[in-house]
Motif scaffolding. Structure first.
Motif, PDB file in Angstrom:
ATOM      1  N   MET A 202       7.218   8.328   3.738  1.00  0.00           N
ATOM      2  CA  MET A 202       6.168   8.462   2.729  1.00  0.00           C
ATOM      3  C   MET A 202       6.602   7.831   1.409  1.00  0.00           C
ATOM      4  O   MET A 202       5.820   7.133   0.749  1.00  0.00           O
ATOM      5  CB  MET A 202       5.805   9.935   2.514  1.00  0.00           C
ATOM      6  CG  MET A 202       5.084  10.603   3.670  1.00  0.00           C
ATOM      7  SD  MET A 202       3.436   9.921   4.039  1.00  0.00           S
ATOM      8  CE  MET A 202       2.528  10.324   2.548  1.00  0.00           C
ATOM      9  N   LYS A 203       7.847   8.065   1.017  1.00  0.00           N
ATOM     10  CA  LYS A 203       8.367   7.483  -0.231  1.00  0.00           C
ATOM     11  C   LYS A 203       8.494   5.967  -0.103  1.00  0.00           C
ATOM     12  O   LYS A 203       8.187   5.229  -1.046  1.00  0.00           O
ATOM     13  CB  LYS A 203       9.729   8.099  -0.572  1.00  0.00           C
ATOM     14  CG  LYS A 203       9.645   9.521  -1.093  1.00  0.00           C
ATOM     15  CD  LYS A 203      11.036  10.077  -1.398  1.00  0.00           C
ATOM     16  CE  LYS A 203      10.945  11.522  -1.867  1.00  0.00           C
ATOM     17  NZ  LYS A 203      12.297  12.103  -2.108  1.00  0.00           N
TER      18      LYS A 203
ATOM     19  N   LYS B 264       5.119   4.327  -0.594  1.00  0.00           N
ATOM     20  CA  LYS B 264       4.306   4.974  -1.630  1.00  0.00           C
ATOM     21  C   LYS B 264       3.420   4.005  -2.408  1.00  0.00           C
ATOM     22  O   LYS B 264       2.371   4.400  -2.927  1.00  0.00           O
ATOM     23  CB  LYS B 264       5.194   5.781  -2.581  1.00  0.00           C
ATOM     24  CG  LYS B 264       6.080   4.974  -3.497  1.00  0.00           C
ATOM     25  CD  LYS B 264       6.914   5.867  -4.411  1.00  0.00           C
ATOM     26  CE  LYS B 264       6.055   6.639  -5.379  1.00  0.00           C
ATOM     27  NZ  LYS B 264       6.828   7.438  -6.333  1.00  0.00           N
TER      28      LYS B 264
ATOM     29  N   MET C 112       9.247  12.428   4.815  1.00  0.00           N
ATOM     30  CA  MET C 112       9.214  12.125   3.393  1.00  0.00           C
ATOM     31  C   MET C 112       9.910  10.805   3.066  1.00  0.00           C
ATOM     32  O   MET C 112       9.512  10.108   2.132  1.00  0.00           O
ATOM     33  CB  MET C 112       9.847  13.250   2.579  1.00  0.00           C
ATOM     34  CG  MET C 112       8.942  14.437   2.377  1.00  0.00           C
ATOM     35  SD  MET C 112       7.368  13.977   1.598  1.00  0.00           S
ATOM     36  CE  MET C 112       6.636  15.589   1.458  1.00  0.00           C
TER      37      MET C 112
ATOM     38  N   TYR D 252       2.077   8.977  -0.938  1.00  0.00           N
ATOM     39  CA  TYR D 252       3.046   9.938  -1.473  1.00  0.00           C
ATOM     40  C   TYR D 252       2.558  10.612  -2.758  1.00  0.00           C
ATOM     41  O   TYR D 252       2.765  11.812  -2.955  1.00  0.00           O
ATOM     42  CB  TYR D 252       4.372   9.223  -1.728  1.00  0.00           C
ATOM     43  CG  TYR D 252       5.471  10.127  -2.229  1.00  0.00           C
ATOM     44  CD1 TYR D 252       6.166  10.950  -1.350  1.00  0.00           C
ATOM     45  CD2 TYR D 252       5.818  10.158  -3.580  1.00  0.00           C
ATOM     46  CE1 TYR D 252       7.175  11.792  -1.803  1.00  0.00           C
ATOM     47  CE2 TYR D 252       6.825  10.987  -4.040  1.00  0.00           C
ATOM     48  CZ  TYR D 252       7.496  11.803  -3.147  1.00  0.00           C
ATOM     49  OH  TYR D 252       8.488  12.639  -3.609  1.00  0.00           O
TER      50      TYR D 252
END
Length: 203
Positions: A135-136, A139, A132, A60
């Motif tokens: 991805m977060k 991270k 996302m 991320y």
């Protein structure tokens, strides 16, 4: 990977390790193919395809600017890749980001405006999607995966444990605790505990 009528062989190497190795990826692959555990599987076979790919798996924190005037970045061009050790996710994130990009372009086409301001909706769509969010969520994992014990010490430890548990050689029986503790102590109990804690936090 075993396919219906072929075998796919591959190796994964970081750029940093490639620099230290002082040999090409092709040389590494040839050495892998010549390994006694691999060579019998491909003996007599013929090469039908060869490819290489550099995967941006920084996570991320390495995602670049995703949109600009007349341009959108998707898939691994946008560093949308997740390496969680047992698998590298990229195709699902590429598809997800491509869907969001297509929706953004459709909206831009309706307005006949392909400026960065118009295409900014792409980032909003990505943030709302699994892309996302995943991805977060992962991270911290790229930093965890830089631990060399994951690829060296822990596979050796697992191999030793399975050998202790399943190999029958006629020797006197040992307790399960001793079968486990020997290989674990070789790695280091504190290292195991620390890496386990960091891995759980990263996931």
């Amino acid at each position: 990977y075993t396919n219906r009528s072929s075998i796919s062989l591959g190796i994964v190497v970081t750029i940093a390790e490639l620099d230290k190795a002082k040999k090409s990826v092709h040389e590494m692959l040839e050495q892998f193919k010549a390994h006694p555990a691999v060579q019998p599987l491909i003996k007599g076979g013929k090469l039908v395809e060869y490819s290489g790919h550099m995967v941006a798996e920084g996570g991320y924190d390495m995602i670049p600017e995703l949109y600009g005037n007349g341009v959108l970045a998707v898939g691994d061009a946008a560093h949308l890749v997740i390496n969680v050790g047992y698998t590298v996710r990229g195709m699902d994130l590429a598809v997800g980001s491509a869907i969001a990009a297509a929706q953004a372009v459709i909206e831009a086409h309706k307005k006949q405006d392909y400026s960065a301001g118009s295409l900014a909706v792409y980032k909003k769509l990505l943030d709302e999607s699994f892309v996302m969010k995943d991805m977060k969520h992962f991270k911290k994992f790229p930093h965890f995966m830089e631990n060399k014990r994951i690829f060296n010490d822990y596979p050796e430890m697992a191999d030793s444990i399975f050998a202790n548990v399943f190999v029958v050689d006629g020797s006197a029986p040992k307790s399960m605790r001793s079968k486990l503790m020997g290989p674990m102590k070789k790695v280091g109990l504190m290292k195991l505990a620390s890496d386990g804690f960091k891995g759980i936090r990263a996931l």
